[in-house]
Design a protein around this motif. Structure first.
Motif, PDB file in Angstrom:
ATOM      1  N   TRP A 170      -5.280   0.986  -1.316  1.00 15.54           N
ATOM      2  CA  TRP A 170      -5.284  -0.107  -0.092  1.00 15.54           C
ATOM      3  C   TRP A 170      -4.256  -0.740   0.306  1.00 15.54           C
ATOM      4  CZ3 TRP A 170      -9.198   1.130  -3.453  1.00 15.54           C
ATOM      5  CH2 TRP A 170     -10.428   1.475  -2.668  1.00 15.54           C
ATOM      6  N   SER A 171      -3.708  -1.250   1.482  1.00 19.56           N
ATOM      7  CA  SER A 171      -2.954  -1.971   1.843  1.00 19.56           C
ATOM      8  C   SER A 171      -3.517  -3.475   2.335  1.00 19.56           C
ATOM      9  CB  SER A 171      -2.121  -1.419   3.078  1.00 19.56           C
ATOM     10  OG  SER A 171      -1.263  -2.304   3.707  1.00 19.56           O
ATOM     11  N   PHE A 172      -2.917  -4.452   2.103  1.00 21.92           N
ATOM     12  CA  PHE A 172      -3.161  -6.018   2.614  1.00 21.92           C
ATOM     13  C   PHE A 172      -1.904  -6.422   3.441  1.00 21.92           C
ATOM     14  CE2 PHE A 172      -5.234  -6.375  -1.538  1.00 21.92           C
ATOM     15  CZ  PHE A 172      -6.591  -6.350  -1.272  1.00 21.92           C
ATOM     16  N   GLU A 173      -1.290  -5.302   4.185  1.00 23.37           N
ATOM     17  CA  GLU A 173      -0.309  -5.640   5.156  1.00 23.37           C
ATOM     18  C   GLU A 173      -1.043  -6.300   6.150  1.00 23.37           C
ATOM     19  OE1 GLU A 173       1.562  -4.710   8.961  1.00 23.37           O
ATOM     20  OE2 GLU A 173      -0.068  -3.663   8.232  1.00 23.37           O
ATOM     21  N   ASN A 174      -0.046  -7.127   7.149  1.00 21.33           N
ATOM     22  CA  ASN A 174      -0.713  -8.195   7.849  1.00 21.33           C
ATOM     23  C   ASN A 174      -1.487  -7.803   9.170  1.00 21.33           C
ATOM     24  OD1 ASN A 174       1.408  -7.011   9.272  1.00 21.33           O
ATOM     25  ND2 ASN A 174       1.722  -9.058  10.474  1.00 21.33           N
ATOM     26  N   GLY A 195       0.737  -1.342   0.158  1.00 26.11           N
ATOM     27  CA  GLY A 195       0.057  -0.020   0.064  1.00 26.11           C
ATOM     28  C   GLY A 195       0.942   1.210   0.015  1.00 26.11           C
ATOM     29  N   THR A 196       2.098   1.225  -0.223  1.00 25.20           N
ATOM     30  CA  THR A 196       2.770   2.320  -0.295  1.00 25.20           C
ATOM     31  C   THR A 196       3.512   2.423  -1.699  1.00 25.20           C
ATOM     32  OG1 THR A 196       4.061   2.029   1.687  1.00 25.20           O
ATOM     33  CG2 THR A 196       5.269   3.122   0.243  1.00 25.20           C
ATOM     34  N   THR A 197       3.575   1.350  -2.397  1.00 21.09           N
ATOM     35  CA  THR A 197       3.931   1.073  -3.881  1.00 21.09           C
ATOM     36  C   THR A 197       2.777   1.836  -4.791  1.00 21.09           C
ATOM     37  OG1 THR A 197       3.685  -1.128  -4.078  1.00 21.09           O
ATOM     38  CG2 THR A 197       5.920  -0.490  -3.813  1.00 21.09           C
ATOM     39  N   LEU A 249       4.661   7.390   8.083  1.00 22.33           N
ATOM     40  CA  LEU A 249       5.527   7.941   7.298  1.00 22.33           C
ATOM     41  C   LEU A 249       5.167   7.809   5.913  1.00 22.33           C
ATOM     42  CD1 LEU A 249       8.128   9.827   7.428  1.00 22.33           C
ATOM     43  CD2 LEU A 249       9.374   7.744   7.078  1.00 22.33           C
ATOM     44  N   MET A 250       4.785   6.628   5.454  1.00 23.77           N
ATOM     45  CA  MET A 250       4.151   6.117   3.964  1.00 23.77           C
ATOM     46  C   MET A 250       3.771   7.265   3.156  1.00 23.77           C
ATOM     47  SD  MET A 250       4.560   3.646   6.411  1.00 23.77           S
ATOM     48  CE  MET A 250       3.668   2.265   6.636  1.00 23.77           C
ATOM     49  N   CYS A 251       2.730   7.993   3.897  1.00 23.97           N
ATOM     50  CA  CYS A 251       1.915   8.925   3.384  1.00 23.97           C
ATOM     51  C   CYS A 251       2.912  10.163   2.767  1.00 23.97           C
ATOM     52  CB  CYS A 251       0.817   9.508   4.237  1.00 23.97           C
ATOM     53  SG  CYS A 251      -0.281   8.012   4.459  1.00 23.97           S
ATOM     54  N   VAL A 273      -5.784  12.116   0.893  1.00 20.09           N
ATOM     55  CA  VAL A 273      -6.433  11.874   2.106  1.00 20.09           C
ATOM     56  C   VAL A 273      -6.296  10.630   2.472  1.00 20.09           C
ATOM     57  CG1 VAL A 273      -8.142  13.512   0.770  1.00 20.09           C
ATOM     58  CG2 VAL A 273      -8.704  11.388   1.729  1.00 20.09           C
ATOM     59  N   THR A 274      -6.187  10.375   3.995  1.00 19.36           N
ATOM     60  CA  THR A 274      -5.874   9.229   4.403  1.00 19.36           C
ATOM     61  C   THR A 274      -7.219   8.950   5.616  1.00 19.36           C
ATOM     62  OG1 THR A 274      -3.562   9.403   4.346  1.00 19.36           O
ATOM     63  CG2 THR A 274      -4.353   7.788   5.873  1.00 19.36           C
ATOM     64  N   HIS A 275      -7.681   7.872   5.303  1.00 18.86           N
ATOM     65  CA  HIS A 275      -8.856   7.523   6.127  1.00 18.86           C
ATOM     66  C   HIS A 275      -8.439   6.662   7.149  1.00 18.86           C
ATOM     67  CE1 HIS A 275     -11.640   9.034   3.090  1.00 18.86           C
ATOM     68  NE2 HIS A 275     -11.101   8.101   2.283  1.00 18.86           N
TER      69      HIS A 275
HETATM   70  C1  LIG Z   1      -2.500   4.846   6.627  1.00 23.66           C
HETATM   71  C2  LIG Z   1      -1.411   3.831   5.764  1.00 23.66           C
HETATM   72  N1  LIG Z   1      -1.175   4.095   4.436  1.00 23.66           N
HETATM   73  C3  LIG Z   1      -0.190   3.319   3.936  1.00 23.66           C
HETATM   74  C4  LIG Z   1       0.364   2.308   4.424  1.00 23.66           C
HETATM   75  C5  LIG Z   1       1.076   1.569   3.575  1.00 23.66           C
HETATM   76  O1  LIG Z   1       0.713   0.234   3.537  1.00 23.66           O
HETATM   77  P1  LIG Z   1       1.979  -0.771   3.208  1.00 23.66           P
HETATM   78  O2  LIG Z   1       2.371  -1.282   4.577  1.00 23.66           O
HETATM   79  O3  LIG Z   1       1.117  -2.008   2.639  1.00 23.66           O
HETATM   80  O4  LIG Z   1       2.979  -0.399   2.447  1.00 23.66           O
HETATM   81  C6  LIG Z   1      -0.053   1.983   5.745  1.00 23.66           C
HETATM   82  C7  LIG Z   1       0.298   0.665   6.366  1.00 23.66           C
HETATM   83  O5  LIG Z   1       1.312  -0.121   6.636  1.00 23.66           O
HETATM   84  C8  LIG Z   1      -0.999   2.782   6.672  1.00 23.66           C
HETATM   85  O6  LIG Z   1      -1.407   2.411   7.746  1.00 23.66           O
END
Ligand SMILES: Cc1ncc(COP(=O)(O)O)c(C=O)c1O
Length: 390
Positions: free
Chosen positions: A176-180, A55-57, A82-84, A125-127
């Motif tokens: 979206w992210s499918f992280e664990n 969900g970062t890429t 930080l990914m945002c 925007v981040t929910h």
């Molecule tokens: C709000 C938010 N945005 C982006 C990410 C990035 O997703 P990913 O970990 O799958 O790269 C995450 C979570 O990990 C997140 O919580």
């Protein structure tokens, strides 16, 4: 039969077996990535979904496709991981930190508007926490200043606003992210939704190494043998990245998406139980849900105000755990406070409310699978409140 965690008791194992039986039909239509994309698009009532490896890429590719680069600014809430800010930074753009609303903990539309400049390109925007941002106001601002909108729904699968619009389908692109830890998971993975064919094609090509054959709908990279087995065949059309989801991950993500409503309903049950317990509390004020909005409770977030009653944040947490509660998580540091950005002077924008809130928030777990498990948390919370005199 091996033991299976309760979250993976749908078609996960069956689909993984199918992947192994098929010998990884990578890039073929009918592969699990394609099936996942079709179901995800259907559930979100959009034309295009594109599977990614995180969900970062997803956000990196989306921002590139939206034209972000050096000299541009991307408006992103400060109170997010930080990914945002990393995704805008990867494109060469500057993340501009937007303050959050004191009650919803989400992007504050007034502060957003005040930070728009000639360089602004995209509103990201981040929910957060499963809560849905005020998309009516944010979209009004986007239209007024002709800005594109990327919705980060990593923490909000199938949230809705008061107009019943699904998160991720209101702006130009959803991510979206499918992280664990997420509501739906395949260990690590991500997905994009998009209504615009040109944009979707570009996003898929950027995430798929720039292969020429990729289209908005199809991740198929192969073509008929006569063309492919020809020394003059061109494969790579643009500079892309290998951000593809692998078939194993897609098999699990598909099975999870099939049961999305079940997972969200479990999280909501836990979130609503905390909300009920904390009605009128002088220790914790839950994240505000705007009228008519559908919160998905990735976590249950609440503002801790017990310090004014002489109980510190950490003493409250310790007592809660001693009564059998799960660990309460702190909000991650604001983007500009993290060493990676602070030490490299990345990003700009003052955010006083977020600075104050970040230290106060308590995030409670919502991944309980049964009433019995939910009751453990609620009893621990009730006992903790009672212990401190509420
Ligand atoms: C709000 C938010 N945005 C982006 C990410 C990035 O997703 P990913 O970990 O799958 O790269 C995450 C979570 O990990 C997140 O919580």
């Amino acid at each position: 039969m091996k033991k299976t965690n309760w979250r993976f008791k749908g078609n996960e194992r069956k689909y993984i077996d199918e992947v192994l039986a098929s010998g990884f039909k990578a890039g073929a239509d009918g592969a699990f990535t394609t099936r996942l994309e079709a179901l995800f698009a259907k559930k979100h009532k959009v034309s295009y979904a594109i599977a990614f490896n995180s969900g970062t890429t997803t956000m990196h590719a989306a921002l590139l496709a939206m034209g972000c680069g050096k000299g541009d600014e991307v408006l992103t809430p400060a109170l997010t991981p930080l990914m945002c800010g990393l995704a805008p930074y990867y494109t060469g753009a500057t993340p501009v930190f937007v303050d959050v609303d004191e009650e919803t903990f989400l992007m504050d539309p007034c502060d957003l508007e005040s930070k728009i400049t000639r360089r602004s390109k995209v509103i990201l925007v981040t929910h957060m926490y499963g809560g849905v941002c005020n998309m009516t106001e944010i979209m009004k601002i986007a239209r007024k200043y002709k800005l594109q909108v990327l919705e980060d729904c990593a923490q909000c699968h199938l949230g809705r606003d008061d107009k019943k619009r699904i998160t991720g389908t209101i702006g130009d692109v959803g991510s979206w992210s499918f992280e664990n830890s997420k509501q739906l998971t395949c260990g690590d993975g991500g997905i994009i939704t998009c209504k615009n064919k040109r944009l979707a094609t570009h996003i898929r090509k950027l995430g798929g190494l720039g292969f020429k054959n990729l289209t908005a709908k199809s991740g198929r990279v192969r073509t008929d043998r006569d063309k492919l087995q020809n020394p003059n065949w061109d494969r790579f059309e643009i500079i892309g990245f290998n951000y593809r989801m692998n078939q194993m991950a897609a098999a699990v993500a598909l099975a999870q998406t099939e049961r999305a409503e079940k997972f969200i309903s479990l999280r909501r049950k836990m979130g609503l139980a905390y909300t009920k317990t904390l009605r009128g509390s002088e220790f914790l004020i839950p994240q505000k849900v705007l009228s008519g909005y559908y919160h998905t409770y990735y976590t249950f977030s609440a503002k801790y105000i017990g310090e004014s009653r002489g109980v510190s944040w950490s003493d409250f947490r310790k007592k809660y755990i001693s009564y059998g509660g799960d660990g309460i998580y702190a909000a991650s540091k604001l983007q500009h406070q993290e060493p990676a950005f602070k030490n490299n002077k990345i990003g700009k924008g003052k955010t006083p409310t977020a600075i104050k809130l970040q230290k106060m928030l308590m995030n409670f777990t919502t991944n309980q699978s049964s009433k019995k498990e939910r009751d453990v948390q609620i009893n621990a919370l009730k006992k903790t409140l009672k212990y401190f005199g509420e």
